[in-house]
Design a protein around this motif. Structure first.
Motif, PDB file in Angstrom:
ATOM      1  N   SER B 139       0.850  -1.183   0.000  1.00 61.26           N
ATOM      2  CA  SER B 139       0.000   0.000   0.000  1.00 61.26           C
ATOM      3  C   SER B 139       0.891   1.241   0.000  1.00 61.26           C
ATOM      4  CB  SER B 139      -0.901   0.004   1.237  1.00 61.26           C
ATOM      5  OG  SER B 139      -0.164   0.389   2.378  1.00 61.26           O
ATOM      6  N   PRO B 140       0.360   2.356  -0.501  1.00 56.47           N
ATOM      7  CA  PRO B 140       1.162   3.588  -0.482  1.00 56.47           C
ATOM      8  C   PRO B 140       1.638   3.935   0.919  1.00 56.47           C
ATOM      9  CG  PRO B 140      -0.807   3.870  -1.820  1.00 56.47           C
ATOM     10  CD  PRO B 140      -0.941   2.526  -1.157  1.00 56.47           C
ATOM     11  N   ALA B 141       0.775   3.778   1.899  1.00 53.66           N
ATOM     12  CA  ALA B 141       1.162   4.127   3.273  1.00 53.66           C
ATOM     13  C   ALA B 141       2.269   3.199   3.770  1.00 53.66           C
ATOM     14  CB  ALA B 141      -0.054   4.049   4.193  1.00 53.66           C
ATOM     15  N   PRO B 161      -4.943  -8.333   1.359  1.00 51.46           N
ATOM     16  CA  PRO B 161      -5.523  -9.101   0.251  1.00 51.46           C
ATOM     17  C   PRO B 161      -4.500  -9.308  -0.870  1.00 51.46           C
ATOM     18  CG  PRO B 161      -6.997  -7.339   0.944  1.00 51.46           C
ATOM     19  CD  PRO B 161      -5.704  -7.130   1.681  1.00 51.46           C
ATOM     20  N   ARG B 164      -0.804  -8.244  -0.279  1.00 49.19           N
ATOM     21  CA  ARG B 164      -0.365  -6.850  -0.235  1.00 49.19           C
ATOM     22  C   ARG B 164       0.264  -6.530   1.118  1.00 49.19           C
ATOM     23  NH1 ARG B 164      -5.071  -4.190  -0.835  1.00 49.19           N
ATOM     24  NH2 ARG B 164      -4.913  -4.073  -3.073  1.00 49.19           N
ATOM     25  N   LYS B 166       0.862  -4.202   4.059  1.00 56.61           N
ATOM     26  CA  LYS B 166       0.198  -3.059   4.676  1.00 56.61           C
ATOM     27  C   LYS B 166       1.094  -2.487   5.780  1.00 56.61           C
ATOM     28  CE  LYS B 166      -4.192  -2.821   4.830  1.00 56.61           C
ATOM     29  NZ  LYS B 166      -5.623  -2.924   5.172  1.00 56.61           N
ATOM     30  N   VAL B 167       0.679  -1.354   6.316  1.00 61.64           N
ATOM     31  CA  VAL B 167       1.479  -0.695   7.353  1.00 61.64           C
ATOM     32  C   VAL B 167       1.746  -1.653   8.512  1.00 61.64           C
ATOM     33  CG1 VAL B 167       1.432   1.116   9.109  1.00 61.64           C
ATOM     34  CG2 VAL B 167       0.783   1.648   6.762  1.00 61.64           C
ATOM     35  N   ARG B 168       0.728  -2.462   8.861  1.00 64.79           N
ATOM     36  CA  ARG B 168       0.904  -3.364   9.999  1.00 64.79           C
ATOM     37  C   ARG B 168       2.033  -4.363   9.735  1.00 64.79           C
ATOM     38  NH1 ARG B 168      -4.579  -5.698   8.215  1.00 64.79           N
ATOM     39  NH2 ARG B 168      -3.945  -7.188   6.633  1.00 64.79           N
TER      40      ARG B 168
END
Lengths: 323, 466
Positions: B139-141, B161, B164, B166-168
């Motif tokens: 993700s961009p973040a 999903p 991908r 994610k930040v986490r």
């Protein structure tokens, strides 16, 4: 502070505006003797006489009258009974109201208001349950508001009437009987400012009109799973409060945009694109779009429920964003 | 479900997908078996692969006659049902670059959301010239977060999903490192002061710790460092092995001298190691100490049983001159700390207490002057004048190169100069001080190396003396 129904709050705004400014007058189908089909103008004929007038069924003419009357210095408030009939007014909006200021510079202003109501959920069928928000929000030169709470109903209608430019007020048939406190001194609510209906940190539910109510219900459900959802009530569809949207998305990194109009080319798509343009690097997941399915609104309750978004659909979208 | 796609020279390649065979409620399948190999001719309808769906093994057939030109999902891979399993071309030359993803209409398999829009993450990904397997989906973040903390997304496992990141996931990847750092943080100042057993009898200062018996581990610090640099891993290693730390010439408590060359510089080190009479040792050298350790291994092969080089100099040409100069100039903890923090990804691992301890020896202006002269000799104009690369080919003990991918002082790509026999550990989100930044990882690497060096009779193999 009084508890008021949404319809009563609108009535109070009209009464207050007409009392304060003799150039304000109401017209529309069944607004005078009958007091409006949703009783928003109840009692105003008695109070203000000829300044509240019934008209024949001819929305195209009514809209042109509103434009013309406003050009003469009056402040007309026109009621279009259902948002489904707004397409009949579009020539006056697209080719007259929205361009006259541009064509003639500052020589004229067009301080008129069109009130209408849309939305489904009451079994009114394919010709009386649509939300055509994007039809009007699409047009440069118009302002569009969509109050959710009784206080905002009063405040945004007052602001719309005072505004020197055309303002469309999108009401919702399922909100007219909702009750909430309205401050006794409730004045105009500034146009273009969103409202944080609920503070949250995990996902932003960015909604308009009655979808805010569904978003709040979704936030309750998400909270049961330990998810903190922020609900942003846009209040004004145009001009859009981009700053409030960006602030919320930067905080939660996840966005669900919710609008009761159709999805394809709809208002929710505008919100999604706005987030992409202004907050892309804040996103931790694609923006989730929740809108009415691309089909006529069914009459049968079970089918109508399946077509128009509700808290379940919003909850599912939030969970997808957070997956 | 197949889609022919045009190749650059007009030939057609066809993508093999699972398609409808997966069942309507499946998102992904696992590849169980390939029945043909790349280059094999296949006939339309021939079973080419077997995948596992929700309830059963499902056979996947070749969509047409041709040659299996590529396997895009190996056995064991879990892929979205719309993703290509492999490619069939007219000959073995058809490649992924020329056959693009299943085209329009080929992927109606992604589940629809309640509002009727398709799920994007499950849709096939555009190849756009990149290999499918190499492309990072984040993700961009998450990308921004990783960039901020200097983490390489290659090392992060995505849980969103379609895998991908994610930040986490970035946060989780950082957590392991943070736990190590928090263990380090509460250390009181005295931890950094060399233990009492410092011997002045040798040409260089020697500090010992750990048990009396066993094969010692010799630690050689980097430029501008001293014995304190090792505190984090010394405590770990000393639980099981005798640990010997030298202060290099012009460093710590060792004499301040002027050297004309690296050859001069290494001399007192060799003399000290000889005088220790410690027998074979495992040697760990960091940065300048890495070049020293490798030279020691080449000159005293019988005394060096294994060799771990942490971000060593001497394998490439460039080095960040500004940081070197800054370290030399620093006369107080306040001026030293910023330069030390330039060397690491997470500034928190350079605590104020650590900086004060590292500054104890540096308070001597004589030491700083001699180090400036040393830097001018070894690293003139941001260039490494030492080249120890050839030595890597001349030594035979197990060697491990350990490098932080975010090392800004000595680029990790210098490791590519090493011969293939040398093991390379590339550490994500680590800078120039891996032994401070990820002490548990470095300790584990050293322990693995010791185990590895302990088996077999290596000296006999090369006809040497044990």
């Amino acid at each position: 502070m009084a508890i008021m129904r949404y319809a009563e709050a609108l009535n109070a705004a009209l009464r207050e505006a007409m009392t304060a400014d003799p150039s304000v007058f109401l017209f529309g189908e069944d607004v005078a003797d009958y007091g409006g089909v949703f009783k928003v103008s109840r009692g105003l004929r008695e109070a203000f006489g000829d300044r509240v007038r019934d008209t024949p069924i001819s929305e195209q003419t009514l809209a042109a009258m509103a434009v013309s009357a406003s050009m003469t210095g009056l402040r007309p408030v026109l009621e279009i009974m259902y948002a489904d009939f707004m397409p009949l007014t579009l020539d006056a909006l697209v080719n007259q109201a929205s361009v006259y200021g541009y064509v003639w510079g500052d020589e004229i202003t067009l301080p008129f208001v069109i009130r209408t109501q849309g939305g489904g959920g009451l079994g009114t069928g394919a010709q009386h349950a649509k939300s055509l928000d994007s039809f009007v929000a699409h047009i440069p030169g118009l302002k569009v508001v969509a109050p959710v709470t009784p206080a905002d109903a009063k405040g945004l209608l007052l602001a719309a009437i005072q505004d020197p430019h055309p303002v469309i007020v999108l009401e919702h048939k399922r909100l007219y009987n909702t009750r909430a406190e309205v401050p006794d001194d409730q004045g105009p609510v500034p146009l273009g400012r969103a409202r944080v209906a609920r503070d949250g940190s995990d996902v932003s539910l960015i909604a308009t009109s009655r979808m805010v109510v569904e978003a709040e219900a979704a936030a309750d459900r998400l909270a049961e799973s330990g998810i903190s959802a922020e609900v942003l009530d846009l209040r004004t569809l145009r001009p859009l409060d981009v700053e409030a949207i960006v602030r919320s998305v930067a905080k939660t990194r996840h966005a669900v945009v919710i609008n009761e109009d159709w999805g394809f080319c709809g208002y929710a798509a505008e919100l999604s694109a706005t987030i992409m343009e202004h907050a892309f690097d804040d996103l931790d997941a694609p923006v989730e779009r929740v809108a009415t399915r691309d089909m006529p609104i069914p009459f049968a309750e079970s089918l109508e429920t399946a077509v128009i978004p509700d808290a379940d659909v919003i909850t599912a979208a939030a969970l997808r964003a957070l997956a | 479900m197949t889609t022919p796609t045009g190749t650059e020279d007009g030939r057609m390649a066809t993508v093999i997908t699972v398609g409808a065979a997966a069942g309507a409620y499946m998102d992904t399948v696992v590849v169980l078996e390939w029945r043909v190999a790349p280059g094999d001719a296949v006939r339309a309808g021939q079973v080419v692969a077997v995948v596992e769906t929700a309830k059963a093994a499902t056979e996947v057939e070749a969509p047409r006659d041709g040659v299996l030109s590529a396997i895009l999902a190996e056995v064991g891979a879990e892929i979205a049902i719309a993703s290509p399993l492999g490619l069939i071309g007219d000959d073995a030359d058809a490649t992924l670059a020329t056959a693009i993803q299943p085209a329009e209409g080929a992927t109606p398999t992604a589940p629809a959301t309640p509002d009727g829009t398709a799920r994007r993450a499950d849709a096939p990904r555009s190849t756009s010239g990149e290999a499918w397997t190499d492309r990072i989906i984040a993700s961009p973040a998450a990308r921004r977060h990783a960039e901020t903390v200097g983490l390489d997304l290659q090392a992060v496992v995505g849980t969103g999903p379609g895998g991908r990141i994610k930040v986490r996931d970035v946060t989780a990847a950082l957590r392991g490192r943070d736990e190590v750092l928090s263990e380090l943080a509460p250390d009181p100042l005295p931890e950094f002061v060399p233990a009492a057993v410092t011997e002045a009898a040798h040409p260089l200062a020697v500090t010992r710790s750990g048990p009396d018996t066993g094969t010692p581990i010799l630690l050689l610090h980097g430029f501008a460092g001293d014995v304190t640099a090792w505190h984090a891993i010394e405590r770990r290693l000393a639980r099981t092995h005798p640990v010997v730390r030298l202060d290099l010439p012009c460093h710590g408590r060792s004499p301040r001298q002027r050297f004309r060359s690296f050859r001069d510089f290494i001399r007192p080190v060799l003399d000290t190691v000889d005088a220790l009479k410690a027998g074979p040792m495992h040697v760990v050298g960091h940065s300048l100490g890495g070049a020293v350790a490798l030279t020691l291994a080449e000159r005293r092969p019988n005394l060096v049983r294994s060799l771990a080089l942490l971000s060593p100099v001497g394998l490439g040409t460039e080095i960040d001159n500004h940081v070197l100069e800054g370290l030399c100039r620093a006369a107080r903890p306040e001026s030293l700390t910023p330069w030390l923090r330039r060397l690491v990804v997470d500034p928190a691992c350079i605590s104020d207490a650590y900086a004060r301890a590292a500054m104890v020896a540096r308070e001597d202006p004589d030491l700083r002057a001699s180090q400036r002269a040393l830097a001018a000799s070894l690293f003139p104009d941001g260039t490494q004048s030492i080249n120890v690369t050839p030595l890597l080919r001349r030594v035979t003990m197990p060697i491990r190169l350990v490098w932080g991918r975010a090392d800004e002082l000595v680029p990790w790509r210098h490791a590519l100069a090493a011969p293939g026999r040398v093991a390379l550990h590339l550490l994500p989100a680590v800078g120039h001080l891996p032994h401070l930044e990820v002490p548990d990882t470095v300790t584990q690497i050293i322990r693995d190396m010791i185990v590895c060096a302990g088996s077999g009779n290596r000296m006999a193999d090369r006809g040497g003396v044990p």
